[in-house]
Design an enzyme around this catalytic site. Structure first.
Site, PDB file in Angstrom:
ATOM      1  N   HIS A  69       8.507   2.461   8.566  1.00 17.47           N
ATOM      2  CA  HIS A  69       9.026   3.242  10.071  1.00 17.47           C
ATOM      3  C   HIS A  69      10.639   2.745  10.618  1.00 17.47           C
ATOM      4  CE1 HIS A  69       5.156   3.542   9.440  1.00 17.47           C
ATOM      5  NE2 HIS A  69       4.806   1.872   9.789  1.00 17.47           N
ATOM      6  N   GLU A 239       0.234  -5.598   4.598  1.00 16.80           N
ATOM      7  CA  GLU A 239       0.239  -4.824   5.865  1.00 16.80           C
ATOM      8  C   GLU A 239      -0.035  -6.766   6.593  1.00 16.80           C
ATOM      9  OE1 GLU A 239       0.061  -1.911   7.266  1.00 16.80           O
ATOM     10  OE2 GLU A 239       0.328  -0.430   6.278  1.00 16.80           O
TER      11      GLU A 239
HETATM   12 ZN    ZN Z   1       3.365   1.051   9.363  1.00 21.31          ZN
END
Ligand code: ZN
Length: 276
Positions: A69, A239
């Site tokens: 992002h 993650e």
């Molecule tokens: Zn992400």
């Protein structure tokens, strides 16, 4: 599988011989080769005095870090919502990412981890390329992020994310590329080895458990991620935890814990880059 692995090792050994070892770092063929394991022997580097810079564990290695992002994404919806082709489907160029309940954003988290991780790798002699220069821009598109790793001929590509799953789930997981025949055949196996090394180092370095809500034993194979589908280099996503979970969020928002994350990821990358 074992025979194939043995053949790879033998081929790698032949390539190493053919390139005389010393120039290996600069040779694309040698960089592509699987590093032969040397059970019971001294590290190969000890016999390669000409490999610059001498004595550094990751000399000659290129690592691409892809912090997920970007800080400007939320204010540029038209740009990031543009659909791009990732072979298996069309997806938005990029997304805003998630945040903790108290407002610590995923883009700030991934940027901070990459910022901490970069010098740890450089200290060991790696060349580190980031897919974005700061946390104030827009994108780049997932297609472009993959292209950066490909162009750099990265020995390893690590995309860093924090998850935005249901608050009841916690823990981390590593995303591996699934086979897309004719596109990523050559990197599925090394990406898995990279993922296993990152998983082991992350678990022991951070103490976080495997995700309770996704994947299995901290691993998930995916064919819907542009960063993996389009990479021609070994690549995984991590993650780092579930930012929507209170316990994980408290850890991910803690700078000292992010330093532990960076150290763990450096250890995982180093293990993979040594072993191949
Ligand atoms: Zn992400």
């Amino acid at each position: 599988m074992r025979a194939e692995r043995t053949a790879q090792v033998m081929l790698a050994a032949l390539v190493a011989l053919a390139t005389g070892c010393g120039g290996g770092g600069a040779s694309p063929q040698a960089r592509d080769a699987t590093t032969p394991p040397a059970p019971g022997t001294a590290p190969a580097r000890a016999t390669q005095p000409t490999t610059p810079p001498a004595g550094k564990a990751l000399a000659g290695k290129v690592v691409v870090l892809d912090p997920g992002h970007n800080g400007g994404n939320a204010s540029h919806p038209a740009e990031i919502n543009r659909l791009v082709d990732i072979i298996t489907q069309r997806k938005p160029c990029n997304t805003t990412g998630t945040s903790t309940a108290s407002g610590y954003t995923e883009h700030a988290f991934t940027w901070d981890v990459a910022r901490r991780l970069r010098p740890l790798l450089e200290k060991e002699g790696a060349e580190v390329v980031l897919t974005r220069p700061d946390d104030r821009g827009v994108g780049p598109c997932i297609t472009e992020r993959a292209a950066i790793g490909n162009k750099a001929r990265a020995d390893a590509v690590l995309s860093i994310h924090g998850d935005g799953a249901a608050p009841g789930g916690h823990g981390f997981h590593v995303l591996l590329p699934g086979l897309i025949a004719g596109h990523n055949d050559a990197v599925v196996a090394p990406s898995r080895r990279l993922g296993l090394a990152v998983r082991a180092a992350y678990r022991s370095g951070t103490g976080l458990p495997y995700a309770t809500y996704a994947g299995r034993d901290g691993l998930e194979t995916r064919t819907d991620l542009g960063g993996l589908n389009l990479s021609t280099r070994p690549a995984v996503f991590v993650e780092c935890g579930n930012m929507r979970n209170r316990g994980d969020a408290a850890k991910l928002a803690d700078p000292a814990f992010r330093e532990r994350i960076a150290a763990a990821l450096a250890a995982g990358l180093t293990t993979y880059l040594h072993r191949g």
